[in-house]
Design an enzyme around this catalytic site. Structure first.
Site, PDB file in Angstrom:
ATOM      1  N   HIS A   8      14.101  74.456  27.935  1.00 58.14           N
ATOM      2  CA  HIS A   8      14.884  74.933  29.084  1.00 58.14           C
ATOM      3  C   HIS A   8      13.938  75.645  30.053  1.00 58.14           C
ATOM      4  O   HIS A   8      12.947  76.244  29.622  1.00 58.14           O
ATOM      5  CB  HIS A   8      16.000  75.879  28.619  1.00 58.14           C
ATOM      6  CG  HIS A   8      16.887  76.313  29.757  1.00 58.14           C
ATOM      7  ND1 HIS A   8      16.562  77.374  30.562  1.00 58.14           N
ATOM      8  CD2 HIS A   8      18.045  75.809  30.239  1.00 58.14           C
ATOM      9  CE1 HIS A   8      17.509  77.513  31.491  1.00 58.14           C
ATOM     10  NE2 HIS A   8      18.422  76.567  31.310  1.00 58.14           N
ATOM     11  N   GLU A  51      17.073  69.369  35.147  1.00 60.60           N
ATOM     12  CA  GLU A  51      17.530  70.611  35.768  1.00 60.60           C
ATOM     13  C   GLU A  51      16.434  71.136  36.690  1.00 60.60           C
ATOM     14  O   GLU A  51      15.483  71.782  36.219  1.00 60.60           O
ATOM     15  CB  GLU A  51      17.827  71.664  34.699  1.00 60.60           C
ATOM     16  CG  GLU A  51      18.881  71.246  33.700  1.00 60.60           C
ATOM     17  CD  GLU A  51      19.447  72.442  32.975  1.00 60.60           C
ATOM     18  OE1 GLU A  51      20.588  72.811  33.256  1.00 60.60           O
ATOM     19  OE2 GLU A  51      18.738  73.031  32.140  1.00 60.60           O
ATOM     20  N   GLY A 104      20.868  78.835  37.980  1.00 60.24           N
ATOM     21  CA  GLY A 104      21.123  80.273  37.878  1.00 60.24           C
ATOM     22  C   GLY A 104      21.592  80.920  39.168  1.00 60.24           C
ATOM     23  O   GLY A 104      21.826  80.250  40.185  1.00 60.24           O
ATOM     24  N   SER A 120      23.511  74.803  38.810  1.00 55.03           N
ATOM     25  CA  SER A 120      24.598  75.210  39.716  1.00 55.03           C
ATOM     26  C   SER A 120      25.745  74.198  39.769  1.00 55.03           C
ATOM     27  O   SER A 120      26.377  74.021  40.809  1.00 55.03           O
ATOM     28  CB  SER A 120      24.068  75.468  41.133  1.00 55.03           C
ATOM     29  OG  SER A 120      23.244  76.603  41.144  1.00 55.03           O
TER      30      SER A 120
HETATM   31  P1  PGA Z   1      23.680  77.200  35.913  1.00 54.62           P
HETATM   32  O1  PGA Z   1      22.675  77.080  34.693  1.00 54.62           O
HETATM   33  O2  PGA Z   1      24.725  76.126  35.767  1.00 54.62           O
HETATM   34  O3  PGA Z   1      24.243  78.577  35.791  1.00 54.62           O
HETATM   35  O4  PGA Z   1      22.890  77.018  37.179  1.00 54.62           O
HETATM   36  C1  PGA Z   1      22.214  75.827  34.257  1.00 54.62           C
HETATM   37  C2  PGA Z   1      21.218  75.994  33.156  1.00 54.62           C
HETATM   38  O5  PGA Z   1      20.460  76.968  33.117  1.00 54.62           O
HETATM   39  O6  PGA Z   1      21.150  75.125  32.267  1.00 54.62           O
END
Ligand code: PGA
Length: 276
Positions: free
Chosen positions: A100, A172, A178, A219
């Site tokens: 991640h 991602e 985030g 997001s």
């Molecule tokens: P988020 O996080 O949907 O809050 O942007 C995604 C992730 O960190 O896998």
């Protein structure tokens, strides 16, 4: 093992939910999604290590698969703070999330480390969920695809095509994840997913490579989930904040699955029209 007529929904609760909160969340999610047919979707939750054993006792059956947020690459040894594959096996985890962006960019993990973890996870019968994605700076330099290529080629180095069916990838973009994240455009997501699928096909062969599910994350929320789910090459959604209330996750799952069911019906109607 992977089914591309299946749409994947997953969430990683990061360092947010206690054991009690995880159990309450899972119980609510099982109840809310009980009537959503699992033949065309797979749902997984990746809570903190301390919550795994209690999570396993929640009556997940095959309704919700359970994942771990990280894993050490040795069975045992002098690795303070790491969790071994034997320990995860003991608790009954199916999926292991690897690489991640927070592990890579906050905790300094490298592609070589992710590769050791991927291979170790496969050896122990887990489904590795390898996360890849470029930073804002790398995107600005126009090297997103080069970065993805590197993360995939090193991260999956030494994995045989026969083992590829157990893999899952999450794309991602770091800049989209985030609280400070900027949602990516659908066109951008579609382009990167196309590139990832092509890279996987080159690594493992057309069928084996293209059958590896590639999920999109960063997001994702109720407003954009359906649009992302329609992007070519997007086989699922990997969601953070917008999935951490069971009601919200359920709403996203239903919105996407309703649209998919409607488009399948439309396709079937066209097919039978043509066959007349
Ligand atoms: P988020 O996080 O949907 O809050 O942007 C995604 C992730 O960190 O896998």
């Amino acid at each position: 093992m992977a089914r591309l007529d299946t749409f994947y929904f997953g969430t990683n609760t990061k360092m947010y939910k206690t054991i009690a909160e995880t159990v309450a969340y899972l119980e609510a999610l099982i109840r809310l999604t009980a009537d959503v047919g699992r033949e065309s979707m797979e749902l997984f939750v990746i809570p903190s290590f301390t919550a795994l054993a209690a999570a396993k006792q929640c009556g997940l059956q095959r309704q919700i698969l359970l994942g771990a947020q990280n894993m050490g690459w040795e069975d045992e040894g002098q690795f303070t703070g790491e969790i071994s594959p034997l320990m995860l096996n003991e608790v009954g985890v199916e999926i292991v999330e690897i690489g991640h962006s927070e592990r890579r960019h906050v905790l300094g993990e490298t592609d070589e480390m992710e590769n050791r973890k991927v291979r170790c996870a496969l050896r122990h019968g887990f489904r590795p969920l390898l996360c890849v994605g470029e930073t804002a700076e790398q995107k600005q330099y126009g090297i997103a695809d080069e970065i993805l290529s590197m993360q995939l080629k090193i991260g999956l180095y030494g994995v045989s095509p026969a083992r590829a069916e157990s893999l899952m990838i999450a794309y991602e973009p770091v800049w989209a994840i985030g609280t400070g994240g900027t949602p990516a455009t659908e066109a951008y997501v579609a382009d990167r997913h196309r590139f990832i699928k092509t890279t996987l096909a080159a690594l493992f062969g057309q069928n084996e490579g293209r059958n590896i599910p590639v999920l999109y994350g960063g997001s994702v929320n109720l407003e954009n989930a359906v649009s992302y789910s329609k992007c070519p090459g997007v086989d699922g959604l990997f969601i953070g904040r917008s999935a951490w209330r069971a009601e919200d996750f359920n709403a996203i799952i239903r919105a996407v699955m309703e649209i998919r069911a409607a488009s399948t019906e439309k396709c079937c109607a066209f097919t039978s029209e043509c066959e007349k």
